[in-house]
Each structure stands twice: as structure tokens, then as C-alpha cells.
Enzyme design. Structure first.
Site, PDB file in Angstrom:
ATOM      1  N   GLN A 189      -3.390   4.968  -7.594  1.00 46.01           N
ATOM      2  CA  GLN A 189      -2.218   5.693  -7.121  1.00 46.01           C
ATOM      3  C   GLN A 189      -2.075   7.011  -7.866  1.00 46.01           C
ATOM      4  O   GLN A 189      -1.813   8.057  -7.267  1.00 46.01           O
ATOM      5  CB  GLN A 189      -0.955   4.836  -7.342  1.00 46.01           C
ATOM      6  CG  GLN A 189       0.182   5.196  -6.456  1.00 46.01           C
ATOM      7  CD  GLN A 189      -0.217   5.231  -5.012  1.00 46.01           C
ATOM      8  OE1 GLN A 189      -0.008   6.242  -4.365  1.00 46.01           O
ATOM      9  NE2 GLN A 189      -0.838   4.207  -4.477  1.00 46.01           N
ATOM     10  N   HIS A 210      -3.866  10.397  -6.900  1.00 48.68           N
ATOM     11  CA  HIS A 210      -3.468  11.197  -5.732  1.00 48.68           C
ATOM     12  C   HIS A 210      -2.905  12.543  -6.152  1.00 48.68           C
ATOM     13  O   HIS A 210      -3.144  13.564  -5.510  1.00 48.68           O
ATOM     14  CB  HIS A 210      -2.381  10.475  -4.926  1.00 48.68           C
ATOM     15  CG  HIS A 210      -2.930   9.546  -3.888  1.00 48.68           C
ATOM     16  ND1 HIS A 210      -3.681   9.993  -2.837  1.00 48.68           N
ATOM     17  CD2 HIS A 210      -2.845   8.211  -3.740  1.00 48.68           C
ATOM     18  CE1 HIS A 210      -4.033   8.958  -2.076  1.00 48.68           C
ATOM     19  NE2 HIS A 210      -3.550   7.862  -2.609  1.00 48.68           N
ATOM     20  N   ASP A 247      -5.415   0.700   1.993  1.00 51.32           N
ATOM     21  CA  ASP A 247      -5.412   2.128   2.311  1.00 51.32           C
ATOM     22  C   ASP A 247      -6.426   2.476   3.387  1.00 51.32           C
ATOM     23  O   ASP A 247      -6.231   3.394   4.174  1.00 51.32           O
ATOM     24  CB  ASP A 247      -5.745   2.948   1.057  1.00 51.32           C
ATOM     25  CG  ASP A 247      -4.569   3.043   0.104  1.00 51.32           C
ATOM     26  OD1 ASP A 247      -3.442   2.730   0.522  1.00 51.32           O
ATOM     27  OD2 ASP A 247      -4.786   3.438  -1.061  1.00 51.32           O
ATOM     28  N   GLU A 279       6.711   1.966  -2.272  1.00 50.61           N
ATOM     29  CA  GLU A 279       5.841   2.168  -1.111  1.00 50.61           C
ATOM     30  C   GLU A 279       4.777   1.055  -1.063  1.00 50.61           C
ATOM     31  O   GLU A 279       4.639   0.380  -0.063  1.00 50.61           O
ATOM     32  CB  GLU A 279       5.179   3.549  -1.232  1.00 50.61           C
ATOM     33  CG  GLU A 279       4.279   3.913  -0.066  1.00 50.61           C
ATOM     34  CD  GLU A 279       3.475   5.181  -0.338  1.00 50.61           C
ATOM     35  OE1 GLU A 279       3.443   5.642  -1.506  1.00 50.61           O
ATOM     36  OE2 GLU A 279       2.862   5.693   0.618  1.00 50.61           O
ATOM     37  N   HIS A 280       4.036   0.915  -2.166  1.00 50.37           N
ATOM     38  CA  HIS A 280       3.012  -0.136  -2.273  1.00 50.37           C
ATOM     39  C   HIS A 280       3.445  -1.130  -3.332  1.00 50.37           C
ATOM     40  O   HIS A 280       3.753  -0.727  -4.460  1.00 50.37           O
ATOM     41  CB  HIS A 280       1.667   0.445  -2.717  1.00 50.37           C
ATOM     42  CG  HIS A 280       1.150   1.543  -1.841  1.00 50.37           C
ATOM     43  ND1 HIS A 280       1.348   2.878  -2.124  1.00 50.37           N
ATOM     44  CD2 HIS A 280       0.442   1.509  -0.690  1.00 50.37           C
ATOM     45  CE1 HIS A 280       0.767   3.615  -1.187  1.00 50.37           C
ATOM     46  NE2 HIS A 280       0.214   2.818  -0.292  1.00 50.37           N
ATOM     47  N   HIS A 307      35.752   5.338  34.622  1.00 45.95           N
ATOM     48  CA  HIS A 307      34.947   4.179  34.229  1.00 45.95           C
ATOM     49  C   HIS A 307      35.572   2.899  34.799  1.00 45.95           C
ATOM     50  O   HIS A 307      34.872   2.041  35.344  1.00 45.95           O
ATOM     51  CB  HIS A 307      34.892   4.046  32.698  1.00 45.95           C
ATOM     52  CG  HIS A 307      33.954   5.000  32.020  1.00 45.95           C
ATOM     53  ND1 HIS A 307      34.160   6.348  31.959  1.00 45.95           N
ATOM     54  CD2 HIS A 307      32.776   4.777  31.353  1.00 45.95           C
ATOM     55  CE1 HIS A 307      33.169   6.921  31.284  1.00 45.95           C
ATOM     56  NE2 HIS A 307      32.313   5.997  30.909  1.00 45.95           N
TER      57      HIS A 307
END
Lengths: 455, 455
Positions: free
Chosen positions: B284, B287, B386, B352-353, B445
Site C-alpha cells: 500500500q 503507491h 488488486d 479501503e482495504h 393529485h
């Protein structure tokens, strides 16, 4: 000479395309003054919390209070409002809520459950579906204070399993300054509460409620204050200030769609009584001068009969001024060459509400690709769907049905992927992942996959 | 003395809460200069179309062309890129695409099919699920040009049934001015194309592609130009300009989430080899300096072994500088009192993960309420997910897993409610709708419902 001068178009005329573009044209102009005021309010609430909410509520809604706690409504308030209603209204609220719940339960079963499967090598793949923890529902004050909207927002949240539903509903003082205010353009007496809305909160189930509105209410829900709890998502309609605030806090919290003016498109083959179609067009037009009502029909004689019905019925409508302004400003009666062509034009419009007013509606339904809700057959007036048929009445407007959906249980759920790679699976997947990771220059990704390979 | 000075926290220490808040703190600062520049670019493309796109592409990407058509890539370009790759890469792209497709087909079956039912009185209720007509996929140039992202965006669109997928991928000139540019911060040689991305377009299936990027590409897709077709939704990651542009065109078209820095949280019970966990944290961290890697574990001895593994493995990593900056700036190794407490902290982070690195992962999975993707067991390294396990790698970041979901088939579909009220049903629903409509002051209506009642 028609009394209501609604636009007549024909797909056979040479200038149809230009006329049609004029009918379709609508754009939500961004008002820089509103944008700046909203940005300032959001920043103020983020910094000063309750104090800022109180200041804004006093300033914009004319409602003074010592604390935000003093602006909280109780379950007893909801119950009292409900108990004070006539029996017919109590029963109607309960029946509508019951039907809306039943539909959304079916929806959850059809598309809102967790699922998983295992590969041959024992690898598990799937998705776990869970409710949001806490959501905020914005309920406008002023002329657009609709208990049915509260039902349509709260019920799917409940069915999804949301534990806390926080309602904000402004109670602006009659004649208070509208600028930055939280009403939908109307007025209200001081602290006046809409009993139908409070009763709907009792029936549909709201955890907590605050009489705050505008950008300050959206900010309080998005950031949290000492008194107002921070929510995970904010849904519900509001004026330009509310819409701007929701768009700005998007990402910090989830939001539903930003609604434009409401629209109805009636696709008619001429088999429905013209009065019914005229009244359905009125029912959209009465919302708002910017609401749009369009009829598509291949039968010119039938269109003339609908125009006659419009002219005959308009004077009996209490909201005739709004209806007339809407029909004359944005309405259209469009004569098409065929029902097929009418369906194609409907797809270009991607209407919020689409009535297939035909004695063979299932013939046309498969041709209809973009619409918020499709009402099939002469008995399915939009108003039945608005209140109690079951499906949600919060629908994508302004052509956004091309890419978005009715509010639903899925808006109050989120998904988490589930992956459990077996040892055998890791031997197959590892080399694939490593090859791609090296190709992307991400060596740690590659080595993490390779470490799981047997030597 | 550890070589990588990653933060160590313990839930037992008095200052844990304050330290933890510091670890969590991240906010996407809004850059006013970027905001203004993006607003100007969007307005320019909306007004001048192709000419504005060409001007921006020349100015920001250093890429001159006579027409936008000259910037279009062909299927032959994709095929040539694919044919030029080594066999292992070709097979890996195909295998990954096949697995991702198979997972998303299961997803469509589980939650993406039309459904309906009939009431006792014959009233039909349901939802029709249809694909979007045309979507745009943004693929960044520069250092974050990942073919796997293209697969993860294009495949669910295909499975949903989207007919046209329009890719935009900038090919900025090396050393071209970055301001307003379309890379993800890196450089590229003039018109240099990433062969893996083009090959992925061949394998995953892209209908048309343009070598444009930045806010101008988002604008071209959102508004349409003479050459670039207007799409219904734009997905895919990008830099600050792209994110700002997507947020601004939201409503005009659909967009996916606005992604923040990537994150991994490893929940470890101490049963996984420490090297595996260290490498997963690296994967991670590599990145981006802002990426976040966190370990939660109740075993202090195990945390020390992971720190040792980090120190031992870091020097072998080509991207060690990015990894170190990320781990020291935003990483944390957190010692908890128990696995249960670790799960509770994980829920506060909503990562996220989320790796559940345990020999009994199904014991902990039910406690985990908020996460983009949950990776169960020691063999399920995030990198397998991934690239090729099947589930989508486009996941909610920065705590937005509290309210949003992985990219999926559902993002490329929309729903239309279906309602067909029978004559008998109209007799039941009419009075309910009319009562509520009169209560809301919407008489048309009410009358539309009453007209359907038998006299």
C-alpha cells in the site's frame, strides 16, 4: 381558442427539432451569491458548531433559542401531532407507510442481500451488504413540506436496517428573511410545526429531530456539532441553499441526488379518458411553475380532446395559477407519427415520471429505456405512486434517469467485497498478480503475491 | 533502533485517543487556484468544444494536433500494443480480465436483475434494471497509469450491458507544464503511449479512445463536443484537476466516487508470517507518500517482529523512498487489548482495504461493519485482489466505506420503478392518496386519484 395556451408540437413539422430543444431546455443556473453564502455557513458550522447553527437559525428563520437542544423535537411531539389528526389522515399515513415498507422489503430481498460463492479451488468471493449506521433526512419547511416525502425517505432507511434516523425540519417565522433561509420559498408562523410531517415522523419512525434547516442544518449533519450527531448520509429535498450545501459536503458524507423541477411525460394511445390525462398533467404542473408536463400521442384528435379537458377543468383547480404558468411555460402536447416514435422521444427526455396511458402498456414498456418510474395503464395515475402504491417517489429529474435510480433500500446500504483466497488459489493467482504488478512498476505488490507461493 | 520509524501506538496508553486522531487526520484541502482554473476549462469546453480541448491539450500536455479526431486511438492501436507484449503479460491480462468478468457476472445475477411481483388485487410492482447507454472512463497518464484500473472500470460496464465505453488517456509530453495538466504528477515522452494500458483496452474492450486528459477531457465527456460523444457517467481516477472537474459535472452526468489516498489496515492475530504482513503494508505504501498502512494486533511481540521484517525488507524495495515516506508519515502499528477491540477500531477507520490476517478469519468478519474490501486469511494478500481475484479494486477511501461501496455492475446500471395499478387496486389506493394529497394541499393529485374511482 384554447384557454390554456400550452405548446403544441408535431414531429412531422420541419421545425420540430428546434421546438423540441426549446421545450427540453432547462438548466439549474448556479447563483454565485448563494454559493458564497453557503460556503461561509458551512465553514462557520464546522468551526463553531452549535453556536453557528443557533446564529443562522435566528438570522435566517427568525427563530431564537438558547441552545440547539431547545430546538429538538421529542417522540412525544410526534405522537401528539399524530393523535391530533382526523382518523382518515391517521389511517392514510399508516396505510401508505405499510405499503411503502412492503415494497421496499421486496426490493431488499431482490437486490440488497449479501452473497458469496466458492471457486473450484476453495477461494471465496462475494459481497457483504450492511446498512449505514446513521442518516440525516432533510424535510423542507414552507410550501413544500410534504409528509409523504418523509415516509419515502425514512422507510427505505428503516428497511435497510439503519439504526438512527436524524430529521431536520425548519420552522421559519412568518415573514422572516428568505435569503439564506430554509423554507422552500413560503412563509410560516413562528415555530409553527406542520402536524402532518410530525405525524409522519411518528408513523414512519424518526430517531431524533431538530427544527433547523438551510445550509446550516446540512452542515450540522455532515460535520456533527456538540448536539447534532454527525451522519453518514444526507437525503431529502430542499431549496437552492440546501442543494448547494449537499453538493459541497458530498464526499465528507454521502448524499442522494440533487433534484431539479418535477416532470411528467404521458405516452398516450388515445384509449384513456382525456379528463384523466388532463388531471395527471395538472398534478405535475401544480407542484411548481417550473414543473414540466408533456403529452406524447400519435392521435391528433385525442390531443385536441385533452386540450379541451384542460380548458374545461382548469378553473376548478385551487392551484390553477401555478398549473397555468407551468403548462404554458414548460408544458407541451406533442403529436407523433407513431407510438414507437413517441417511445423514442421519451427515451431522449428520460422523464422522472412516465405514464404509459395505453390499453396495451406492456407492448410499449420494453421500448422505454430511461425513466425514473413507469406507470402502466390508465388506472395507474402518478398520484397513486406519489403516495401509496409502494415504490419510492424520490426519482431522478432533468434527464438524470439516464444514469440514476429511484431512492431505495440500496441508498441506505453499502457493500464490502469479501475475498478469501485458498492456499491452492494463491498458487494460481500469485503469478498473474505478480506479472501485472511488475508491469505497473509496483514491486511490493508483486512480492506480496510471490511470498504466498510454495517454494 | 528501528530503521523505519513508523508510529507505534497502544490502546492501553493514556494518550491513545489523541495519537489515533492524528493518525486518522487527513483532509483533501481544496485549492482555490485549481478550482478556478477547472471552472474556466469546463466553461471553455462547453462553449468552444473541440477547439477548447485542442488548446488545453497543447497547453497542458504539450501535445499539438490539428483536430480532436487526430487524437483518437483505434482498435488497431490497441491490438498492436497487445501483440507487442511478452506472452506472460498477454496471458496475465487475459486471465485477470476473465476472473474479474466472472465475479461481476455473479454480482449482476445477485443484485442487478429486474424484479416484480403482483399484489392480491393484481397490481404489479417492481423495478426494471437497464444498463447506461454510454460511459466514459478516465485513465491517468504519468506514474499512475495502471492497466488494472482500466480492466476494473471497463469490465463491470461491459457486464452491465453498456454499449459504448469511451476511454480518455492523456499522453503528456515529457517535461510539459504540470499545472492544469493531466498526468498524475509524472512525466512522459511526447505522445508516448503506455502499451499495457492500450493492451488492456484491447482485452477488456473499449469502444473509442482519445489521448486527452485533465479537466478538459472530463468536460468533453460530460458535455460532448463535435468529436467526443457525450456520456452518461464518468468513472476512473485522476489528479486534483480531474477530481475537481468530476465533482463539478456531477448532476450533468453521473460520476463514481472521488478517491483519496489508498489505505490498508491489517488486523493480525499473530498467526501470519511477519514478512507477509510487512510486504502487504509496503504494497500500500509504495503507491504514494500519502498512502496509509496500519497494523492492528493484540500481540506486542508480533508487532515487534513485523517492525523487524519492515526494517529487513525495506532496502530490497525499488520504491523504498516512497514506502518509507508513507510509513513514517502516515503509517501506524497499533497494539490493542484484544482482537475485538481491534475490530472496533477498524470500524472507526472504515478502511479501503482490510486484511483479516488470522487463522480464524470468519470469527472476526461478522464484527467488521465498514470496509471497502475484506481480505480473509493469510493467503489473501491485498495484491491478489488488486489484480485478479475478481472483485473490483476501485474502493471507497478516507472512511467513505461508511456510506459507499466498491465500483460494481450496479454503477453502470440504473433502475426504473414499474407500477401497474389494477382497476381493483385503484379503488383501494385512490382514497388513501386523495386523503394525503388534500392534506398536502395538492388538489390535482387528489382528483387524479379520485377520477379512477368507480362512481
Amino acid at each position: 381558442m384554447p384557454s390554456v395556451r400550452i405548446r403544441h408540437l408535431s414531429t412531422a413539422s420541419a421545425d420540430f427539432e428546434a421546438e423540441f430543444q426549446r421545450v427540453l431546455h432547462w438548466s439549474a443556473e448556479t447563483d454565485d451569491a448563494i454559493e458564497q453564502r453557503v460556503a461561509a455557513i458551512l465553514a462557520d458550522v464546522q468551526q463553531r458548531g452549535d453556536a453557528a447553527v443557533l446564529d443562522c437559525t435566528a438570522r435566517f428563520d427568525g427563530l431564537a433559542a438558547d441552545s440547539v437542544a431547545a430546538l429538538e423535537l421529542s417522540q412525544a411531539d410526534f405522537k401528539a401531532a399524530f393523535d391530533g389528526l382526523p382518523l382518515a389522515q391517521r389511517e392514510a399515513l399508516q396505510a401508505a407507510t405499510r405499503r411503502v415498507r412492503s415494497y421496499h422489503e421486496a426490493q431488499k430481498k431482490a437486490c440488497g442481500e449479501s452473497w458469496s460463492y466458492r471457486d473450484d479451488d476453495g477461494t471465496l468471493l462475494g459481497q457483504k451488504v450492511t446498512p449505514l449506521d446513521r442518516v440525516g433526512i432533510y424535510v423542507p419547511g414552507g410550501k413544500a413540506a410534504y409528509p409523504s416525502s418523509l415516509i419515502m425517505n425514512a422507510v427505505p432507511a428503516h428497511v435497510a436496517g439503519v439504526q438512527e434516523i436524524i430529521m431536520v425540519v425548519p420552522t421559519p417565522v412568518r415573514g422572516s428573511v428568505a435569503t439564506g433561509g430554509s423554507g422552500a420559498g413560503g412563509t410560516a408562523t413562528r415555530g409553527e410545526r406542520n402536524d402532518l410531517v410530525l405525524a409522519a415522523a411518528h408513523v414512519a419512525g424518526v430517531t431524533r429531530a431538530f427544527t433547523i434547516g438551510g445550509a446550516q442544518a446540512v452542515a450540522a449533519l455532515a460535520y456533527g456539532t456538540a448536539t447534532v450527531p454527525k451522519v453518514d448520509k444526507i437525503t431529502g429535498p430542499g431549496n437552492a441553499y440546501v442543494a448547494s450545501a449537499k453538493k459541497r459536503v458530498f464526499g465528507q458524507v454521502g448524499i442522494d441526488m440533487i433534484a431539479g423541477p418535477s416532470e411528467i411525460l404521458v405516452l398516450a394511445d388515445g384509449s384513456t379518458p382525456p379528463d384523466w390525462v388532463a388531471m395527471d398533467l395538472f398534478s405535475q404542473a401544480e407542484h411548481d411553475e417550473l414543473a414540466q408536463s408533456i403529452l406524447l400521442c400519435p392521435d391528433a384528435g385525442y390531443i385536441a380532446r385533452v386540450q379541451d379537458a384542460i380548458d374545461r377543468l382548469i378553473d376548478g383547480m385551487p392551484r390553477r395559477d401555478v398549473i397555468r404558468a407551468s403548462l404554458e411555460g414548460r408544458g407541451a402536447l406533442i403529436c407523433t407519427r407513431s407510438m414507437e416514435e413517441a417511445c423514442a422521444i421519451s427515451n431522449r427526455i428520460a422523464p422522472e415520471h412516465l405514464e404509459v396511458s395505453s390499453d396495451d402498456p406492456h407492448r410499449w414498456e420494453p421500448l422505454l429505456r430511461h425513466a425514473g418510474a413507469i406507470f402502466l395503464g390508465a388506472f395507474t395515475s402518478e398520484s397513486l405512486g406519489d403516495y401509496c402504491a409502494g415504490p419510492n417517489h424520490v426519482l431522478p429529474t432533468s434527464g438524470t434517469a439516464r444514469f440514476s435510480s429511484p431512492l431505495g433500500v440500496y441508498d441506505f446500504q453499502k457493500r464490502s467485497s469479501l475475498i478469501e483466497v485458498s492456499e491452492a488459489g494463491a498458487q494460481v493467482l500469485g503469478p498473474i498478480a505478480a506479472t501485472l504488478a511488475y508491469g505497473e512498476g509496483l514491486q511490493a505488490h508483486a512480492q506480496a503475491a510471490e511470498l504466498r507461493l510454495k517454494r
